[in-house]
Design a protein around this motif. Structure first.
Motif, PDB file in Angstrom:
ATOM      1  N   LYS A  46      46.262  55.319  36.910  1.00 57.76           N
ATOM      2  CA  LYS A  46      45.409  56.539  37.301  1.00 57.76           C
ATOM      3  C   LYS A  46      43.909  55.788  37.318  1.00 57.76           C
ATOM      4  O   LYS A  46      43.664  54.795  36.446  1.00 57.76           O
ATOM      5  CB  LYS A  46      45.402  57.494  36.362  1.00 57.76           C
ATOM      6  N   ALA A  47      43.128  56.483  38.151  1.00 61.03           N
ATOM      7  CA  ALA A  47      41.853  55.829  38.225  1.00 61.03           C
ATOM      8  C   ALA A  47      40.962  56.541  37.167  1.00 61.03           C
ATOM      9  O   ALA A  47      41.056  57.771  36.780  1.00 61.03           O
ATOM     10  CB  ALA A  47      41.134  56.440  39.439  1.00 61.03           C
ATOM     11  N   THR A  48      40.229  55.733  36.325  1.00 58.62           N
ATOM     12  CA  THR A  48      39.498  56.266  35.066  1.00 58.62           C
ATOM     13  C   THR A  48      38.008  55.969  35.304  1.00 58.62           C
ATOM     14  O   THR A  48      37.499  54.808  36.310  1.00 58.62           O
ATOM     15  CB  THR A  48      39.966  55.581  33.886  1.00 58.62           C
ATOM     16  N   ILE A  49      37.216  56.686  35.126  1.00 54.85           N
ATOM     17  CA  ILE A  49      35.642  56.647  35.170  1.00 54.85           C
ATOM     18  C   ILE A  49      35.067  56.211  33.722  1.00 54.85           C
ATOM     19  O   ILE A  49      35.214  57.020  33.012  1.00 54.85           O
ATOM     20  CB  ILE A  49      35.259  57.979  35.716  1.00 54.85           C
ATOM     21  N   ASP A  50      34.372  55.216  33.856  1.00 52.69           N
ATOM     22  CA  ASP A  50      33.749  54.493  32.560  1.00 52.69           C
ATOM     23  C   ASP A  50      32.193  55.294  32.611  1.00 52.69           C
ATOM     24  O   ASP A  50      31.454  54.374  33.485  1.00 52.69           O
ATOM     25  CB  ASP A  50      33.799  53.244  32.459  1.00 52.69           C
ATOM     26  N   ALA A  76      24.808  52.238  32.355  1.00 54.22           N
ATOM     27  CA  ALA A  76      24.351  50.984  31.908  1.00 54.22           C
ATOM     28  C   ALA A  76      23.681  50.187  33.555  1.00 54.22           C
ATOM     29  O   ALA A  76      22.861  49.527  33.440  1.00 54.22           O
ATOM     30  CB  ALA A  76      25.292  49.941  31.503  1.00 54.22           C
ATOM     31  N   SER A  77      24.705  50.348  34.642  1.00 54.50           N
ATOM     32  CA  SER A  77      24.283  49.761  35.974  1.00 54.50           C
ATOM     33  C   SER A  77      22.887  50.563  36.337  1.00 54.50           C
ATOM     34  O   SER A  77      22.177  49.870  36.985  1.00 54.50           O
ATOM     35  CB  SER A  77      25.216  49.711  36.641  1.00 54.50           C
TER      36      SER A  77
END
Length: 139
Positions: free
Chosen positions: A120-124, A130-131
């Protein structure tokens, strides 16, 4: 006034009127029965029965020509009126294609099939922030 047999004139005309009424009533019933049987024979004949185009032509001809026999009407119509083309039967494929076209036209989103075993795609969120902070400092 008397008739040649010396009977009063009123009784002869009453007998005549009774005879005419009886003949007329019996004749109408026989005529209706004959007409009904004739139309039944025409509409149930092979080549006409079930074909709407030929049935309409046979009914019109039977009404326009009451002295024409049922066999003559049937023969004339089957010889001179083209048979209706049968409608093609619909298959399951056509129904499915129709359903797909209908849904596409309606603009409905179709659910995707669940994938098995795929990560599954996870979002950090921390990585995203930070970016953005790094990009803001460099500006």
């Amino acid at each position: 006034m008397t008739t040649p047999s010396n009977a009063p004139a009123g009784s002869a005309s009453a007998e005549l009127a009774t005879a005419i009424a009886t003949a007329t009533t019996g004749g109408k019933a026989d005529g209706f029965k004959a007409a009904t049987e004739r139309l039944g024979a025409i509409m149930g004949a092979e080549g006409i029965k079930g074909d709407g185009k030929r049935m309409a032509a046979a009914l019109d001809l039977a009404q326009q020509s009451p002295d024409m026999s049922a066999e003559a009407v049937t023969a004339f119509v089957t010889a001179n009126v083209a048979a209706s083309a049968p409608e093609p039967a619909k298959t399951g494929k056509e129904a499915g294609a129709y359903e797909q076209q209908r849904l596409a036209a309606a603009g409905l989103a179709q659910p995707q099939a669940a994938s098995t075993g795929a990560p599954k795609a996870t979002i950090d969120r921390n990585a995203i922030f930070a970016s953005r902070r790094a990009a803001a400092k460099g500006v």
